[in-house]
Design an enzyme around this catalytic site. Sequence first.
Site, PDB file in Angstrom:
ATOM      1  N   ASP A 107     -26.029 -26.830  -5.051  1.00 31.76           N
ATOM      2  CA  ASP A 107     -25.807 -27.899  -6.029  1.00 31.76           C
ATOM      3  C   ASP A 107     -25.653 -29.263  -5.370  1.00 31.76           C
ATOM      4  O   ASP A 107     -25.239 -29.362  -4.211  1.00 31.76           O
ATOM      5  CB  ASP A 107     -24.496 -27.635  -6.795  1.00 31.76           C
ATOM      6  CG  ASP A 107     -24.598 -26.478  -7.765  1.00 31.76           C
ATOM      7  OD1 ASP A 107     -25.570 -25.705  -7.689  1.00 31.76           O
ATOM      8  OD2 ASP A 107     -23.686 -26.343  -8.606  1.00 31.76           O
ATOM      9  N   HIS A 153     -23.162 -25.812  -1.794  1.00 28.99           N
ATOM     10  CA  HIS A 153     -23.541 -27.219  -1.957  1.00 28.99           C
ATOM     11  C   HIS A 153     -24.291 -27.691  -0.709  1.00 28.99           C
ATOM     12  O   HIS A 153     -23.760 -27.557   0.398  1.00 28.99           O
ATOM     13  CB  HIS A 153     -22.297 -28.088  -2.182  1.00 28.99           C
ATOM     14  CG  HIS A 153     -21.569 -27.748  -3.449  1.00 28.99           C
ATOM     15  ND1 HIS A 153     -20.722 -26.664  -3.547  1.00 28.99           N
ATOM     16  CD2 HIS A 153     -21.587 -28.320  -4.674  1.00 28.99           C
ATOM     17  CE1 HIS A 153     -20.243 -26.594  -4.792  1.00 28.99           C
ATOM     18  NE2 HIS A 153     -20.748 -27.598  -5.491  1.00 28.99           N
TER      19      HIS A 153
END
Length: 196
Positions: free
Chosen positions: A27, A173
């Site tokens: 993400d 991430h």
Amino acid sequence: RGPVIVPEKTTYNSCNVEGMFIAITFDDGPNPELTPRLLDMLKERGIKATFFVVGKNAEEYPSIVTRMAQEGHEVANHSWSHPALTKLGLESFRKQIENTNDAIAKATGKRPVLMRPPYGATNAGLNKRLSEQFGLKVILWSVDPLDWKYRNSNRVYTSIVQNTRPGSIILAHDIHATTLAAMPSTLDTLLTKGYK
């Protein structure tokens, strides 16, 4: 009595799979330094990931988004600027989704079909709107190493390796150097365990 209509599922925390399949998702990118390095790691190992990109980053670094798609990764919507969607009015909500879809389509030639709400903040009404208005399925996660909170590569590695099961959706991430540092050993261990 008519046929039983099962509503189509619009949100997923994990997947029912036959075999050792998992999904690894990243993400908040793309990040100009880290994401290309992650793409190299994935390519070396023949691993396909899903990237939930933030629209304004996708617009700023379209060549990285193009590369993701060319190398067989899924590029998906993570909103334009990472607000909690549950706190937005209808028009702001629409812009967050549409502008990101546009940025992804421009870079990849394809509109995304998956969406991950920032912070996992969503509700039945939003999920319905994302599905009906934008054709997006909401993808949450089942394995969260909290890599944004604890910037510690060993912790990221241990958390992912210990908690992954067939059908897991792993959240990470690609904007934190510590997450990237954990990836070679994490990916290699998952492959050794027979995950695909």
